[in-house]
Design a protein around this motif. Structure first.
Motif, PDB file in Angstrom:
ATOM      1  N   LYS A 187      39.036  -4.623 -55.526  1.00  0.00           N
ATOM      2  CA  LYS A 187      38.007  -4.505 -54.556  1.00  0.00           C
ATOM      3  C   LYS A 187      36.683  -5.181 -54.924  1.00  0.00           C
ATOM      4  CE  LYS A 187      39.914   0.008 -52.883  1.00  0.00           C
ATOM      5  NZ  LYS A 187      39.494   1.487 -52.461  1.00  0.00           N
ATOM      6  N   GLN A 188      36.417  -5.009 -56.434  1.00  0.00           N
ATOM      7  CA  GLN A 188      35.082  -5.563 -56.855  1.00  0.00           C
ATOM      8  C   GLN A 188      35.218  -7.034 -56.834  1.00  0.00           C
ATOM      9  OE1 GLN A 188      32.210  -3.847 -57.325  1.00  0.00           O
ATOM     10  NE2 GLN A 188      33.148  -2.039 -56.604  1.00  0.00           N
ATOM     11  N   LEU A 189      36.354  -7.579 -57.433  1.00  0.00           N
ATOM     12  CA  LEU A 189      36.452  -8.906 -57.308  1.00  0.00           C
ATOM     13  C   LEU A 189      36.497  -9.657 -55.879  1.00  0.00           C
ATOM     14  CD1 LEU A 189      39.296  -9.253 -59.979  1.00  0.00           C
ATOM     15  CD2 LEU A 189      37.025 -10.155 -60.118  1.00  0.00           C
ATOM     16  N   ASP A 190      37.018  -8.757 -54.690  1.00  0.00           N
ATOM     17  CA  ASP A 190      36.981  -9.560 -53.526  1.00  0.00           C
ATOM     18  C   ASP A 190      35.502  -9.392 -53.009  1.00  0.00           C
ATOM     19  OD1 ASP A 190      38.569 -10.068 -51.010  1.00  0.00           O
ATOM     20  OD2 ASP A 190      37.114  -8.207 -50.262  1.00  0.00           O
ATOM     21  N   LYS A 191      34.798  -8.552 -53.187  1.00  0.00           N
ATOM     22  CA  LYS A 191      33.377  -8.384 -52.898  1.00  0.00           C
ATOM     23  C   LYS A 191      32.414  -9.331 -53.610  1.00  0.00           C
ATOM     24  CE  LYS A 191      33.184  -3.606 -51.878  1.00  0.00           C
ATOM     25  NZ  LYS A 191      32.519  -2.055 -52.230  1.00  0.00           N
ATOM     26  N   MET A 192      32.788  -9.542 -54.648  1.00  0.00           N
ATOM     27  CA  MET A 192      31.990 -10.657 -55.675  1.00  0.00           C
ATOM     28  C   MET A 192      32.390 -12.050 -54.825  1.00  0.00           C
ATOM     29  SD  MET A 192      32.484  -9.210 -59.385  1.00  0.00           S
ATOM     30  CE  MET A 192      31.522 -10.465 -60.164  1.00  0.00           C
ATOM     31  N   GLY A 193      33.687 -12.083 -54.646  1.00  0.00           N
ATOM     32  CA  GLY A 193      34.168 -13.559 -54.083  1.00  0.00           C
ATOM     33  C   GLY A 193      33.546 -13.799 -52.453  1.00  0.00           C
ATOM     34  N   TYR A 194      33.273 -12.645 -51.801  1.00  0.00           N
ATOM     35  CA  TYR A 194      32.939 -12.725 -50.590  1.00  0.00           C
ATOM     36  C   TYR A 194      31.080 -13.276 -50.804  1.00  0.00           C
ATOM     37  CZ  TYR A 194      30.770 -11.162 -46.094  1.00  0.00           C
ATOM     38  OH  TYR A 194      30.052 -11.044 -44.929  1.00  0.00           O
ATOM     39  N   ASN A 195      30.594 -12.466 -51.463  1.00  0.00           N
ATOM     40  CA  ASN A 195      29.336 -12.989 -51.379  1.00  0.00           C
ATOM     41  C   ASN A 195      28.949 -14.368 -51.977  1.00  0.00           C
ATOM     42  OD1 ASN A 195      28.036 -10.428 -50.626  1.00  0.00           O
ATOM     43  ND2 ASN A 195      28.564  -9.277 -52.570  1.00  0.00           N
TER      44      ASN A 195
END
Length: 203
Positions: A63-71
């Motif tokens: 989840k954290q990797l996805d959020k970082m990637g989104y930003n």
């Protein structure tokens, strides 16, 4: 060879330290672009290792990797458009898929994934990666092989970048060579066209 340790975090760091040693030994024969790419791979591996130490839960790390990637994705699109002035705004998912695979991935990762497995509604497709710069020289520890999507940041980048052209999509990993698959597969599903507004971002 990859050195296995008992610590989940150290497993990634040991893997990438072998990369660092290879880089120092052969630096004189490498061009700057190759060194930069391998330094990025090393840095990404250390970041994933740190997230695993902080959260101690591969699902939360995903989840954290996805959020970082989104930003990253919502900002990266500006750089992409600045360097590709001939690219027109995509209004169909098929157009977005072509630009994403043939220009976006090439520009930022140096690879061109295949676009395959469209569904009958033409609103869902797969990106097939036969190579993935993020996972070079990496081996997952046994505790993570069934739960961690090591390169999940890519899904977030895709989601964020497409949101900036008003396409709301879901993006997830289906297969990964780190889990023993022959190729890495990322699935992208179109959800809806968004209003012409800036995304708020994800903290």
């Amino acid at each position: 060879a990859v050195v296995s340790t008992q610590s989940t975090g150290n497993y990634f760091i040991q893997s990438n330290l072998s990369l660092q040693h290879t880089m120092s030994r052969g630096r004189s024969n490498m061009d700057v672009k190759r060194v930069s790419s391998e330094l990025f791979t090393l840095t990404y591996g250390c970041m994933v290792a740190q997230l695993l130490r902080d959260f101690e839960n591969p699902d939360e790390v995903n989840k954290q990797l996805d959020k970082m990637g989104y930003n990253i994705g919502v900002r990266l699109i500006e750089d992409f458009l600045a360097h590709t002035p001939g690219v027109k705004r995509c209004t169909q998912l098929e157009e977005a898929a072509e630009v994403l695979a043939k220009q976006g991935f090439r520009m930022f990762l140096g690879i061109v994934p295949e676009i395959k497995n469209w569904n009958s509604a033409r609103d869902e497709f797969s990106l097939i990666l036969t190579e993935n710069p993020l996972s070079e020289f990496v081996e997952l520890p046994p505790t993570c092989t069934d739960s961690l999507w090591y390169s999940n940041m890519i899904c977030g980048v895709i989601r964020g970048a497409l949101e900036m052209i008003q396409m709301d999509v879901k993006c997830w990993f289906v297969n990964d060579t780190l889990r023993g698959a022959d190729a890495t597969e990322i699935r992208v599903k179109f959800i809806k066209i968004l209003e012409d507004a800036m995304p708020a971002g994800e903290d």
